[in-house]
Design an enzyme around this catalytic site. Structure first.
Site, PDB file in Angstrom:
ATOM      1  N   GLU A   1       0.798  -1.226   0.000  1.00  0.00           N
ATOM      2  CA  GLU A   1       0.000   0.000   0.000  1.00  0.00           C
ATOM      3  C   GLU A   1       0.828   1.273   0.000  1.00  0.00           C
ATOM      4  O   GLU A   1       0.342   2.324  -0.419  1.00  0.00           O
ATOM      5  CB  GLU A   1      -0.970   0.007   1.185  1.00  0.00           C
ATOM      6  CG  GLU A   1      -2.128  -0.975   1.069  1.00  0.00           C
ATOM      7  CD  GLU A   1      -1.745  -2.415   1.359  1.00  0.00           C
ATOM      8  OE1 GLU A   1      -0.611  -2.649   1.818  1.00  0.00           O
ATOM      9  OE2 GLU A   1      -2.570  -3.308   1.125  1.00  0.00           O
TER      10      GLU A   1
ATOM     11  N   HIS B   1     -10.433  -3.951   8.949  1.00  0.00           N
ATOM     12  CA  HIS B   1     -11.108  -3.716   7.675  1.00  0.00           C
ATOM     13  C   HIS B   1     -12.204  -2.661   7.815  1.00  0.00           C
ATOM     14  O   HIS B   1     -12.767  -2.232   6.823  1.00  0.00           O
ATOM     15  CB  HIS B   1     -11.743  -5.011   7.149  1.00  0.00           C
ATOM     16  CG  HIS B   1     -10.765  -5.976   6.549  1.00  0.00           C
ATOM     17  ND1 HIS B   1      -9.698  -6.481   7.236  1.00  0.00           N
ATOM     18  CD2 HIS B   1     -10.704  -6.527   5.298  1.00  0.00           C
ATOM     19  CE1 HIS B   1      -9.027  -7.318   6.441  1.00  0.00           C
ATOM     20  NE2 HIS B   1      -9.611  -7.352   5.275  1.00  0.00           N
TER      21      HIS B   1
HETATM   22  C1  LIG Z   1      -2.049  -4.674   4.420  1.00  0.00           C
HETATM   23  C2  LIG Z   1      -3.131  -5.454   3.774  1.00  0.00           C
HETATM   24  N1  LIG Z   1      -3.456  -5.200   2.498  1.00  0.00           N
HETATM   25  C3  LIG Z   1      -4.439  -5.879   1.896  1.00  0.00           C
HETATM   26  C4  LIG Z   1      -5.140  -6.849   2.565  1.00  0.00           C
HETATM   27  C5  LIG Z   1      -6.268  -7.594   1.879  1.00  0.00           C
HETATM   28  N2  LIG Z   1      -5.837  -8.960   1.571  1.00  0.00           N
HETATM   29  C6  LIG Z   1      -6.113  -9.977   2.406  1.00  0.00           C
HETATM   30  S1  LIG Z   1      -5.399 -11.390   1.923  1.00  0.00           S
HETATM   31  C7  LIG Z   1      -4.686 -10.675   0.586  1.00  0.00           C
HETATM   32  C8  LIG Z   1      -3.813 -11.494  -0.317  1.00  0.00           C
HETATM   33  C9  LIG Z   1      -2.681 -12.108   0.424  1.00  0.00           C
HETATM   34  O1  LIG Z   1      -1.914 -12.851  -0.448  1.00  0.00           O
HETATM   35  P1  LIG Z   1      -0.712 -13.748   0.089  1.00  0.00           P
HETATM   36  O2  LIG Z   1       0.227 -12.918   0.889  1.00  0.00           O
HETATM   37  O3  LIG Z   1      -0.157 -14.466  -1.073  1.00  0.00           O
HETATM   38  O4  LIG Z   1      -1.372 -14.760   1.087  1.00  0.00           O
HETATM   39  P2  LIG Z   1      -2.461 -15.867   0.784  1.00  0.00           P
HETATM   40  O5  LIG Z   1      -3.781 -15.236   1.063  1.00  0.00           O
HETATM   41  O6  LIG Z   1      -2.314 -16.285  -0.627  1.00  0.00           O
HETATM   42  O7  LIG Z   1      -2.139 -16.949   1.728  1.00  0.00           O
HETATM   43  C10 LIG Z   1      -5.043  -9.350   0.516  1.00  0.00           C
HETATM   44  C11 LIG Z   1      -4.618  -8.419  -0.557  1.00  0.00           C
HETATM   45  C12 LIG Z   1      -4.776  -7.072   3.908  1.00  0.00           C
HETATM   46  N3  LIG Z   1      -5.419  -7.968   4.662  1.00  0.00           N
HETATM   47  N4  LIG Z   1      -3.774  -6.373   4.484  1.00  0.00           N
END
Ligand SMILES: Cc1ncc(C[n+]2csc(CCOP(=O)(O)OP(=O)(O)O)c2C)c(N)n1
Ligand SMILES: Cc1ncc(C[n+]2csc(CCOP(=O)(O)OP(=O)(O)O)c2C)c(N)n1
Ligand SMILES: [Mg+2]
Ligand SMILES: [Mg+2]
Lengths: 324, 365, 365, 324
Positions: free
Chosen positions: D59, D128
């Protein structure tokens, strides 16, 4: 002992390091260099590199590593080199430190201090002079302390180090060295959450904190020669805000002026004015006045003396409060 | 039976050098500077030395605020700036002042800034972001500008600069990672001058080189002798041409040394020995380039003195111009905060100015 | 004539695998699980599968909120958790729920969280940070906890986990860089499941592997087949032992695949093909381990069914316990915000509760 | 056309992308996935991957790359997936976007939009649901817009995209889909910096914004049946704050209630209360009341319906304002 504010702060850290081996000091240049303001001068030599150490240049992790250290049970004192860089630490402070206790039902907590010098009129470069206390005051779960004298600087820092909640400790850069006073040797605390009456008076309540407390006292002195007697409330802790002390003073004077050098809009002045009109509406003889920085970013050095409220600005607002 | 699954770091980055410390040539490169450019490099480096000293003096006289020193880093700054087109974007910080000036930013704009005033707008034909003070924040900007150029189909390249300390910031990571994914025309240039104020490079990252961090972003890296202006120019040039050809970003680490204090407020004796400094002082980039020019038969007797003289006079004029600029007013600050002020902004501006005027009157009582 | 100064990324990380997809052994390792541990791994993986399905069902019934799915990633989670001591710290996120539970966090605490309540304090002997939702923020915590252990002279190791997407965050960089410099006893474990919601791994970073990012922090890296529980266990074990021996941190990339949607609110058909999913579904980590147990003669007929049965009953009991927990009250929220409330906090709490009570009365009118 | 808020927002982006090739949309999952709330649904398919694209999960750089794109002359619309994650973007917004114009004497500016859904009662996970508008209102140089209807959502977003200043655009997640209304086809703007009267009344002024505007209207409806007539001021733009519209209403009613779901302390309610008492002190018949989130972090889902002010909370405060 006689000390200025930066020496008082250093003394507090020295005492804390000596009495509790869980206390550690970390930040950029806090080691050999003793901090860019010498607040940690000599501490690494005295306590060793495992107690006082430099971090990489990364303010999010300075706070974030602090959260980890605190979760493990240590008592980190993290230094952020200038207040403006707290923008970078904010997520770790607000989304993490402030909520660790809530998220773990009290099992873990981020008992840590984040120290940073703040404020203008020191001819520093861009973003070095910002006052960001309102961001933290809008962040329940962290306390915000802003000392104004060597005495409360030392006492509040020792209280902050003992405190189980995270404390953002904003140090008045402008009066780091200008103000020298007798302070007690050894350990003592000035409790967090309590404002103090820095000067008694009956005509107008002037609420200030940090470096502006001194400016408010100057203004009070100016005004006294005109027969106007200000009561200066020095907040000491900005959050949680000691409403009672403010309200007790306003109950007496019926008029209030709030002072800070941060941006006006949504600053602490707004909170305090809102609080006073909420709780002391019928004893208010005039609107609460705000004397603050402008609704602009902190400006270039050439304009900073106009941006940071001086004694004349405060006196002007006091007169306005009396005119109404 | 397997084991030792963990692969220790293996990236080896030899230091790229074209001219040795004693000024003799050790290698040639396709992208190295021609004769005219060699002289330009020398001219700017000499200017940088004079500039640095004059700025320190101005600070001592209280005519400007705290200023970072650039002594010893002239080859990196000049090499990088001259390898760029003027339409290429320079995105750097206080340690790249010489690069900014060589790229076309007026000297008085830089002086104005350190006088605590508005720098004044850079000329229309100079592509540069403001001189960044907040460490590391400029790296995502560099990625963004480069993406802009790519999206517009322009052939501009962006050079994003920072120091070794800045590589620890989250924004360094995010900027380079973004640039790698979007394959933007950017060159990331790290002046590794050994120190971040008092923190030595070895305490900044456990990575053996900064150059190898490139691989974490899927981009090539290079480690260049930052005191060899010829090599810096050649490597940056290669990286820029690569970027301009659409082959994506790269990361260059220029190995140099901050001979002076971090800024005029810094006392380096607190954290490093004089011996260390002396050792590095011997490898003076200006002397090295001069010896090289001599060996190549390009150097004409008295050139350095001439350039120093010229630089001093240019500086004096620039200082005069800068000091003639009126101080920033509150009006300036309001008017530069908003491009599209609303009614509320206008009223708030008036209230603030009125209160300031009243205080002025109070002051006169 | 020199040129091509820029060194393209060269780190090659072969995928570490001990058990092939068909369950046959392809290599042995010193640190691999013994018989008892193999059965434990299997038990937890089967539990994970049941847990996942039950949580999805609860969500569909409106009994819990949005929940991430873990199907397909059971080997990574179980392998990592079982390689840890209980006194080692687990610092992970919503994708490591199975690891949290296997590490000792009560199932009902996890369910409570997804019911929108307080998780309740983890048991005193379970070393774990809360299940992180804010991507990447936990990595500096892991570094800090590990530094704490080092400073205290304890032999605790910290496992900091995140996803492939999280590696793009500034906090990932800052956490690992700090850990490298301070040589703390930490293992960073990235579950690369191919996707960050809808963003594929290739658009997350141009780095060929995530494992090679380790080198940017001066630490060793490893790339392990994340669907091979035996290999995950062995590699994590090696990294933990190394950390415990004072040799510093390392980074492990576990290559796996999110077979299900990102969460119960996600529709993966918007961004990936069914074919891709089917392809990966074939490589089921539970089936692989089961075949391996069979080959090794450890598997007893009916074991999986037995474990599934057991898991279902354990889940039912946990759900019952979680659903018996009273809802969070405003008092809880205030009392968990501050460890040392001031007078002002107490008054503010009372005002808030009074106003809520009054509204309650208004509501009854 | 008939549209709910998320559709109105999508329509605004579609129009902006079509009319100005410098407009680009970036953020996590905004491409194929069309955003986790489908705000960018179909835009990548329509305008291509170079106009609408996914960023890495980071972000700070979403905002920081936006600054670079804007400096180059493009008009980025950056999406941050949930309002709470704006903590991570804050440094790039406050220390960079907000000051680019000042630092370059107007040569460059960060004309960009940072969109994020905000607010509670949507049963979302941790962080959130936070409402962080006050942090941005304390950051001069950025505008803050918070729509409350499909009409102003579309019109303000189009205004924000055209605006040469950076705009933080906070979208009311709770009423993304609940509210459907007729809105004009094609391009129109609702000017930034102007509040609107959402409902006329003469007894009490209720100042609200975003999703709480709808709650305030509900409360007004409730109270009307008791013969209490509220004037509901919908701020629309939180910063710069349209003081005139608020003051004109309070001049009429003499009483005011300010509503938001963000943390109370140092929130927008404080600013608005401070402003009203400053400028309308003598027409105020009672203290300005605040109806806000608590002075705690946004709580777990089970308590959020108590934290986020409901119509009954607002009605209660209106009665309090009338009682005094
Ligand atoms: C700082 C932040 N930005 C965005 C989100 C929204 N979000 C939740 S899970 C996710 C994807 C995460 O991807 P990854 O790190 O590959 O983990 P995975 O869910 O695939 O295990 C996002 C963008 C969040 N929770 N926190
Ligand atoms: C975000 C931020 N943190 C801290 C500082 C204070 N500071 C100014 S320069 C500096 C060291 C920078 O080191 P490096 O990146 O190596 O650049 P150098 O000064 O050596 O060229 C620090 C810590 C700052 N300006 N910005
Ligand atoms: Mg450096
Ligand atoms: Mg993933």
């Amino acid at each position: 002992m006689k000390a200025n504010i930066v020496e008082a702060i250093q003394d507090a850290m020295r005492i804390a390091l000596a009495r509790d081996k869980d206390v550690v000091v970390l930040g950029e240049d806090v080691g050999k260099n003793g901090g860019v303001f010498r607040a940690t001068d000599g501490l690494q030599a005295e306590f060793g590199e495992s107690r006082v150490f430099d971090t990489p240049l990364a303010e999010s992790s300075i706070a974030g590593v602090g959260v980890g250290l605190a979760a493990y049970g240590l008592r980190p004192i993290c230094e952020v080199q200038f207040g403006g860089f707290l923008y970078i630490s904010l997520n770790q402070i607000a989304s993490q430190a402030a909520r660790l206790r809530l998220r773990t039902s009290g099992r873990l907590q981020a008992g840590m201090v984040i120290r940073a010098p703040y404020g203008g009129n020191v001819r520093t470069p861009d973003l070095h002079s910002d006052s960001l206390e309102a961001l933290f005051a809008h962040t329940p779960g962290v306390k915000v302390a802003m000392p104004s004298t060597p005495y409360n600087a030392k006492g509040m820092l020792l209280a902050a180090i003992d405190d189980p909640d995270p404390v953002v400790f904003l140090e008045p850069m402008r009066i780091y060295r200008g103000l020298r006073a007798e302070i007690p040797d050894g350990h003592y605390t000035v409790p967090l959450g309590e404002a103090r009456i820095a000067r008694e008076g009956q005509d107008v309540t002037v609420v200030a904190y940090g470096a502006e407390t001194q400016t408010a006292l100057e203004a009070a002195e100016l005004l006294a020669s005109d027969g106007i007697f200000c009561e200066v409330v020095d907040l000491q802790t900005i959050s949680p805000l000691d409403a009672q002390t403010i309200l007790a003073s306003v109950a007496k004077t019926g008029r209030a002026v709030v002072v800070h050098e941060a941006v006006r809009q949504a600053g602490m002045g707004a909170e305090i004015a809102a609080l006073i009109q909420e709780q002391a509406f019928y004893s208010l003889a005039a609107p609460v006045q705000r004397v603050t920085g402008w609704n602009t970013p902190f400006p270039f050095v050439q304009a900073e003396h106009l941006y940071v409220p001086g004694a004349a600005h405060i006196a002007q607002a006091v007169r306005r409060a009396l005119r109404d | 039976m397997q084991g030792n699954f963990l692969r220790p770091p293996q990236a080896e980055f030899p230091v790229i050098r074209l001219v040795a410390e004693d000024g003799t040539r050790v290698a040639r490169a396709e992208t190295e500077p021609d004769r005219a450019t060699l002289l330009e490099l020398f001219r700017w480096m000499v200017f940088g030395r004079v500039f640095d000293q004059r700025m320190i003096n101005l600070q001592r006289q209280g005519r400007i605020g705290t200023i970072g020193t650039i002594r010893g880093q002239e080859a990196s700054a000049a090499g990088l700036a001259l390898a760029m087109r003027r339409s290429d974007w320079l995105v750097g910080s206080y340690r790249e002042l010489l690069a900014y000036i060589a790229h076309g930013v007026p000297i008085e704009a830089v002086i104005s800034l350190y006088r605590g005033g508005v720098p004044g707008p850079f000329p229309e034909d100079v592509a540069a972001m403001p001189i960044q003070i907040v460490i590391g924040t400029q790296m995502p900007h560099a990625a963004g500008i480069a993406l802009g150029a790519k999206l517009r189909g322009a052939d501009d390249v962006v050079v994003g600069c920072c120091g070794d300390g800045a590589t620890s910031e989250g924004d360094f990571h995010e900027g380079l990672n973004f640039a790698g994914v979007h394959k933007v025309p950017a060159v990331f240039f790290v002046q590794n001058n050994g120190w971040a104020i008092s923190v030595p490079r070895a305490r900044q990252t456990a990575s053996e080189t900064i150059a190898q961090k490139a691989w974490a972003y899927g981009m090539p890296g290079a480690l260049v002798d930052g005191n060899d202006a010829v090599a810096v120019y050649a490597v940056v040039k290669e990286a820029i041409e690569r970027a301009r050809a659409g082959e994506g970003p790269s990361l260059i680490e220029a190995l140099t040394y901050r001979v002076g204090p971090h800024t005029t407020s810094d006392d380096p004796r607190r954290y490093r020995t004089d011996d260390e400094v002396e050792l590095h002082e011997k490898d003076d980039p200006i002397a090295r380039l001069r010896r090289f020019l001599e060996t190549e038969g390009i150097y004409e007797e008295g050139l350095q003195e001439l350039l120093e003289e010229e630089a001093r006079s240019v500086m004096s004029q620039a200082i005069e111009r800068a000091e003639a600029v009126p101080d920033v007013t509150p009006e300036d600050v309001f008017d530069l905060t908003w491009a599209a002020p609303t009614e509320a902004v206008r009223r708030d501006r008036e209230r603030t100015l009125r209160e300031l005027r009243e205080v002025g009157e109070v002051g006169k009582e």
